[in-house]
Design a protein around this motif. Structure first.
Motif, short mmCIF file in Angstrom:
data_model
loop_
_atom_site.label_atom_id
_atom_site.label_comp_id
_atom_site.label_asym_id
_atom_site.label_seq_id
_atom_site.Cartn_x
_atom_site.Cartn_y
_atom_site.Cartn_z
N PRO A 19 -3.74 3.61 -1.62
CA PRO A 19 -5.18 3.85 -1.46
C PRO A 19 -5.56 5.31 -1.70
CG PRO A 19 -4.43 2.38 0.26
CD PRO A 19 -3.20 2.86 -0.46
N THR A 20 -4.68 6.23 -1.33
CA THR A 20 -4.96 7.64 -1.60
C THR A 20 -4.91 7.93 -3.09
OG1 THR A 20 -4.03 8.28 0.54
CG2 THR A 20 -4.26 10.02 -1.11
N LEU A 21 -3.95 7.32 -3.77
CA LEU A 21 -3.82 7.54 -5.21
C LEU A 21 -5.02 7.02 -5.98
CD1 LEU A 21 -0.09 6.45 -5.72
CD2 LEU A 21 -0.97 8.77 -5.54
N LEU A 22 -5.72 6.03 -5.43
CA LEU A 22 -6.84 5.41 -6.14
C LEU A 22 -8.20 5.86 -5.60
CD1 LEU A 22 -5.45 1.78 -6.52
CD2 LEU A 22 -5.57 3.56 -8.26
N THR A 23 -8.22 6.94 -4.86
CA THR A 23 -9.47 7.48 -4.32
C THR A 23 -10.19 8.28 -5.40
OG1 THR A 23 -8.53 7.63 -2.10
CG2 THR A 23 -10.48 8.98 -2.56
N PRO A 24 -11.48 8.02 -5.66
CA PRO A 24 -12.23 8.82 -6.64
C PRO A 24 -12.35 10.27 -6.16
CG PRO A 24 -13.37 6.78 -6.11
CD PRO A 24 -12.29 6.94 -5.08
N THR A 25 -11.84 11.19 -6.96
CA THR A 25 -11.75 12.59 -6.56
C THR A 25 -11.92 13.49 -7.77
OG1 THR A 25 -10.12 11.93 -4.89
CG2 THR A 25 -10.32 14.28 -5.33
N MET A 26 -12.45 14.66 -7.55
CA MET A 26 -12.49 15.69 -8.60
C MET A 26 -11.97 17.00 -8.02
SD MET A 26 -16.37 17.06 -8.92
CE MET A 26 -17.20 15.51 -9.03
N CYS A 27 -11.52 17.87 -8.89
CA CYS A 27 -11.00 19.15 -8.42
C CYS A 27 -11.53 20.29 -9.29
CB CYS A 27 -9.49 19.16 -8.41
SG CYS A 27 -8.71 18.85 -10.00
N PHE A 28 -11.60 21.48 -8.68
CA PHE A 28 -12.12 22.67 -9.34
C PHE A 28 -11.24 23.87 -9.02
CE2 PHE A 28 -15.69 19.94 -8.35
CZ PHE A 28 -16.41 19.92 -9.54
N TYR A 29 -11.15 24.77 -9.97
CA TYR A 29 -10.63 26.10 -9.66
C TYR A 29 -11.71 26.82 -8.86
CZ TYR A 29 -8.54 30.74 -10.23
OH TYR A 29 -7.98 31.96 -9.98
N SER A 30 -11.32 27.47 -7.77
CA SER A 30 -12.31 28.12 -6.92
C SER A 30 -12.00 29.60 -6.74
CB SER A 30 -12.34 27.45 -5.54
OG SER A 30 -11.13 27.70 -4.84
N PHE A 31 -13.06 30.37 -6.53
CA PHE A 31 -12.92 31.78 -6.20
C PHE A 31 -13.18 31.92 -4.71
CE2 PHE A 31 -13.92 31.72 -10.66
CZ PHE A 31 -13.01 32.61 -11.18
N HIS A 59 0.82 -1.21 0.00
CA HIS A 59 0.00 0.00 0.00
C HIS A 59 0.85 1.26 0.00
CE1 HIS A 59 -3.98 -1.87 1.63
NE2 HIS A 59 -3.60 -2.35 0.46
N LEU A 60 2.17 1.10 0.00
CA LEU A 60 3.07 2.24 0.06
C LEU A 60 3.86 2.36 -1.23
CD1 LEU A 60 4.30 4.46 1.98
CD2 LEU A 60 6.10 2.79 2.47
N GLU A 61 3.96 3.60 -1.73
CA GLU A 61 4.82 3.88 -2.90
C GLU A 61 5.92 4.83 -2.47
OE1 GLU A 61 4.37 5.38 -7.50
OE2 GLU A 61 3.46 6.57 -5.91
N THR A 62 7.14 4.53 -2.87
CA THR A 62 8.27 5.40 -2.57
C THR A 62 8.86 5.92 -3.87
OG1 THR A 62 9.80 3.52 -2.52
CG2 THR A 62 8.82 4.21 -0.41
N LEU A 63 9.15 7.22 -3.89
CA LEU A 63 9.74 7.88 -5.05
C LEU A 63 11.11 8.42 -4.65
CD1 LEU A 63 6.58 9.95 -6.10
CD2 LEU A 63 7.31 7.75 -7.04
N TYR A 64 12.16 7.91 -5.28
CA TYR A 64 13.52 8.30 -4.91
C TYR A 64 13.98 9.48 -5.75
CZ TYR A 64 18.55 8.05 -4.10
OH TYR A 64 19.86 8.36 -3.78
N ASP A 65 14.59 10.46 -5.09
CA ASP A 65 15.18 11.62 -5.76
C ASP A 65 16.69 11.55 -5.59
OD1 ASP A 65 16.02 14.02 -6.76
OD2 ASP A 65 14.66 15.26 -5.57
N PRO A 66 17.43 11.12 -6.61
CA PRO A 66 18.89 10.97 -6.48
C PRO A 66 19.61 12.29 -6.29
CG PRO A 66 18.20 10.68 -8.77
CD PRO A 66 16.95 10.77 -7.96
N ARG A 67 18.98 13.40 -6.69
CA ARG A 67 19.64 14.70 -6.54
C ARG A 67 19.81 15.09 -5.08
NH1 ARG A 67 15.38 17.96 -9.96
NH2 ARG A 67 14.13 16.73 -8.49
N THR A 68 18.87 14.66 -4.26
CA THR A 68 18.91 15.03 -2.83
C THR A 68 19.05 13.81 -1.92
OG1 THR A 68 16.49 14.95 -2.75
CG2 THR A 68 17.52 17.08 -3.23
N ASP A 69 19.10 12.61 -2.51
CA ASP A 69 19.17 11.37 -1.75
C ASP A 69 18.03 11.30 -0.73
OD1 ASP A 69 20.23 8.86 -1.17
OD2 ASP A 69 21.55 9.63 0.42
N THR A 70 16.83 11.60 -1.21
CA THR A 70 15.64 11.55 -0.35
C THR A 70 14.56 10.70 -1.01
OG1 THR A 70 14.76 13.58 -1.35
CG2 THR A 70 16.07 13.82 0.67
#
Length: 282
Positions: free
Chosen positions: A77-89, A59-70
């Motif tokens: 589960p968060t990545l697969l959550t049905p979601t929509m987004c809007f520009y808001s005022f 359930h965990l994804e890790t993304l390695y950044d070699p430039r900063t060794d982080t």
């Protein structure tokens, strides 16, 4: 006769935005959507456990950044959550330009300049925009219609990635503004996991998006997550909103001149109108 309109809930914007970012679109695309931690290589907190003390494992994804060794950490589960987004005022921002109060007379908010269209890769002659004039009515209809859509599409949805009672028909729908101030890109941080909270965090460079997001919590699309081959267009939940025309309008970009925020008195809620002639207070 009620207009037929289908609203598409697609897989969480983090995955859609990740797909955009792979094409070089840095305006709408963000490869670091929904990151809840950024840790130095070797940090013991990389062994993430859930609220029950069980290792997150697949359930965990890790993304390695070699430039900063982080490493950046995200929950699948968060990545697969049905979601929509809007520009808001944001009414508070409008009020801030008027000594903290909403103007009684219409207040014109600049929108859709040529720069915005260019950066979003829209053509002014072909683009159209949906304006939701009453977010309250919109959200109320979502609360009625989303559970129906979930029952009609049980074959593409799952609750198995979450801890709750099987057979629970309750649909937890959540809407909130995106927080652009929680972390800087240079920060080393670890936020205690909370269900889908990361959906509402983004780095400051994206503040101009002024997003509001609506998510169906504790629900996932059933497919396994493969960031290299995932097609978010194929993972969507269609939600029918029969009353959308009562609280929303569609305007062609070429016809849009301005958006006005105003209230008729200090005691009434903020109103919004499109292409309203600007009138100074008398």
């Amino acid at each position: 006769m009620a207009a037929h309109f289908q609203l598409f809930f697609s897989v969480c914007p983090c995955q859609a935005m990740f797909d955009y970012s792979k094409t070089g679109d840095k305006v709408t695309g963000d490869q670091l959507e929904c990151v809840f931690a950024r840790l130095k290589n070797g940090d013991s907190r990389m062994n993430v456990k859930d609220s029950h003390g069980i290792p997150m494992g697949n359930h965990l994804e890790t993304l390695y950044d070699p430039r900063t060794d982080t490493y950046y950490l995200r929950f699948i589960p968060t990545l697969l959550t049905p979601t929509m987004c809007f520009y808001s005022f944001d009414a508070a921002k409008v009020a801030a330009m008027n000594d903290g109060k909403m103007p009684i007379f219409p207040h014109v908010v600049s929108f859709l300049p040529d720069r915005y269209l260019d950066e979003m890769c829209y053509e002014k002659d072909t683009a159209s925009f949906l304006f939701i004039n009453s977010p309250e009515k919109f959200f109320e209809e979502l609360k009625e219609q989303v559970p129906i859509a979930i029952k009609q599409n049980e074959n593409i949805l799952t609750t198995d990635r979450y801890y709750h009672t099987k057979g629970n028909d309750d649909c937890e729908l959540f809407a909130d503004k995106v927080d652009y101030t929680r972390h800087l890109p240079t920060d080393i941080y670890y936020d205690e996991p909370r269900p889908s909270a990361e959906l509402f965090w983004k780095y400051p460079q994206y503040h101009f998006q002024s997003e509001v997001r609506v998510a169906i919590l504790n629900t996932n699309f059933v497919w396994d997550y493969d960031p290299q081959h995932f097609k978010y267009e194929q993972h969507r939940l269609d939600v029918y909103l029969p009353h959308l025309h009562e609280y929303a309008t569609i305007r062609a970009a070429k016809d849009l001149q301005n958006i006005c925020f105003f209230c008729r008195s200090e005691d009434e809620p903020v109103m919004c109108a499109v292409n309203l002639p600007y009138q100074e207070e008398k």
